[in-house]
Scaffold this motif. Structure first.
Motif, mmCIF file in Angstrom:
data_model
loop_
_atom_site.group_PDB
_atom_site.id
_atom_site.type_symbol
_atom_site.label_atom_id
_atom_site.label_comp_id
_atom_site.label_asym_id
_atom_site.label_seq_id
_atom_site.Cartn_x
_atom_site.Cartn_y
_atom_site.Cartn_z
ATOM 1 N N ALA A 60 -31.240 -28.000 -14.659
ATOM 2 C CA ALA A 60 -31.163 -27.639 -13.251
ATOM 3 C C ALA A 60 -30.062 -26.614 -13.005
ATOM 4 O O ALA A 60 -28.999 -26.676 -13.596
ATOM 5 C CB ALA A 60 -30.892 -28.879 -12.417
ATOM 6 N N HIS A 61 -30.350 -25.684 -12.120
ATOM 7 C CA HIS A 61 -29.380 -24.691 -11.679
ATOM 8 C C HIS A 61 -29.304 -24.778 -10.160
ATOM 9 O O HIS A 61 -30.317 -24.617 -9.478
ATOM 10 C CB HIS A 61 -29.800 -23.285 -12.102
ATOM 11 N N ALA A 62 -28.115 -25.024 -9.653
ATOM 12 C CA ALA A 62 -27.949 -25.348 -8.239
ATOM 13 C C ALA A 62 -28.494 -24.276 -7.306
ATOM 14 O O ALA A 62 -29.226 -24.578 -6.355
ATOM 15 C CB ALA A 62 -26.468 -25.591 -7.944
ATOM 16 N N GLU A 63 -28.127 -23.026 -7.545
ATOM 17 C CA GLU A 63 -28.557 -21.976 -6.617
ATOM 18 C C GLU A 63 -30.067 -21.764 -6.682
ATOM 19 O O GLU A 63 -30.720 -21.598 -5.654
ATOM 20 C CB GLU A 63 -27.801 -20.669 -6.897
ATOM 21 N N MET A 64 -30.628 -21.774 -7.882
ATOM 22 C CA MET A 64 -32.084 -21.602 -7.998
ATOM 23 C C MET A 64 -32.809 -22.769 -7.325
ATOM 24 O O MET A 64 -33.812 -22.560 -6.634
ATOM 25 C CB MET A 64 -32.503 -21.468 -9.467
ATOM 26 N N PRO A 76 -22.091 -18.261 -9.256
ATOM 27 C CA PRO A 76 -23.357 -18.579 -9.911
ATOM 28 C C PRO A 76 -23.416 -18.019 -11.330
ATOM 29 O O PRO A 76 -22.808 -16.998 -11.632
ATOM 30 C CB PRO A 76 -24.414 -17.918 -9.034
ATOM 31 N N CYS A 77 -24.174 -18.702 -12.160
ATOM 32 C CA CYS A 77 -24.385 -18.214 -13.523
ATOM 33 C C CYS A 77 -25.240 -16.942 -13.456
ATOM 34 O O CYS A 77 -25.779 -16.576 -12.403
ATOM 35 C CB CYS A 77 -25.073 -19.284 -14.373
ATOM 36 N N PHE A 78 -25.397 -16.305 -14.583
ATOM 37 C CA PHE A 78 -26.140 -15.058 -14.626
ATOM 38 C C PHE A 78 -27.583 -15.239 -14.167
ATOM 39 O O PHE A 78 -28.109 -14.428 -13.405
ATOM 40 C CB PHE A 78 -26.103 -14.479 -16.049
ATOM 41 N N MET A 79 -28.231 -16.310 -14.593
ATOM 42 C CA MET A 79 -29.631 -16.526 -14.206
ATOM 43 C C MET A 79 -29.761 -16.754 -12.704
ATOM 44 O O MET A 79 -30.668 -16.226 -12.061
ATOM 45 C CB MET A 79 -30.239 -17.701 -14.980
ATOM 46 N N CYS A 80 -28.854 -17.563 -12.133
ATOM 47 C CA CYS A 80 -28.901 -17.803 -10.689
ATOM 48 C C CYS A 80 -28.591 -16.513 -9.933
ATOM 49 O O CYS A 80 -29.228 -16.212 -8.922
ATOM 50 C CB CYS A 80 -27.921 -18.908 -10.291
ATOM 51 N N ALA A 81 -27.616 -15.752 -10.421
ATOM 52 C CA ALA A 81 -27.265 -14.489 -9.754
ATOM 53 C C ALA A 81 -28.464 -13.552 -9.727
ATOM 54 O O ALA A 81 -28.753 -12.912 -8.709
ATOM 55 C CB ALA A 81 -26.075 -13.839 -10.461
HETATM 56 ZN ZN LIG Z 1 -27.438 -21.111 -12.719
#
Ligand SMILES: [Zn+2]
Length: 157
Positions: A2-6, A32-37
């Motif tokens: 899970a990624h919070a922002e996504m 945010p991590c790169f993927m969420c960004a």
């Molecule tokens: Zn993330």
């Protein structure tokens, strides 16, 4: 996985409609991590992220990717809010990390060694555990630690 922002963006009504969010700022606990960004700006079109604290675990990852112009041009503008609430986010996260992986742990480059020492003290005396067992919520925790949070905010970069 899970990624919070996504996860938060995926729960919005209407799904991924980039133009819907082009004038918005996404507020989040950690940078945010790169993927969420990439999801924030690439899929949802949100141009800016305001975050309370640098991620204690993955700080610097976005900077590493910024070395590549194609990627750098596709990241949202970032604003570090910091302050006592930023330190609170950091302390809550790090007390969990230190509880399960006691170390050794290198002091976070954006928070002085005093921050890690205070986190270790909170783990050792089970401050957060006692607060939670007493029914405290995040506002109660902030109020209980406010003096420390203000002091540590002065140490944060
Ligand atoms: Zn993330």
């Amino acid at each position: 996985m899970a990624h919070a922002e996504m996860n938060a963006l995926a729960s919005l009504p209407g799904g991924a409609l980039a133009s819907t969010y082009e004038a918005q700022t996404l507020y989040t606990t950690f940078e945010p991590c790169f993927m969420c960004a990439a999801t924030i700006i690439g899929t949802y079109g949100v141009p800016q992220v305001a975050f309370a604290s640098y991620d204690p675990t993955w700080d610097g990852l976005q900077e590493a990717f910024r070395r590549y112009p194609v990627i750098a041009s596709r990241l949202p503008k970032r604003e570090h809010l910091g302050g006592p609430f930023g330190v609170l986010a950091y302390v809550i996260h790090m007390t969990g990390v230190l509880r399960y992986w006691p170390g050794p742990y290198e002091p976070h480059e954006r928070l002085a060694a005093a921050g890690i020492a205070r986190c270790r003290q909170l783990v050792e005396d089970a401050t957060l555990t006692h607060l939670l067992e007493a029914g405290a919520d995040v506002v109660d925790v902030a109020a209980s630690l406010w003096g420390d949070l203000e002091e540590l905010a002065g140490c944060a970069g």
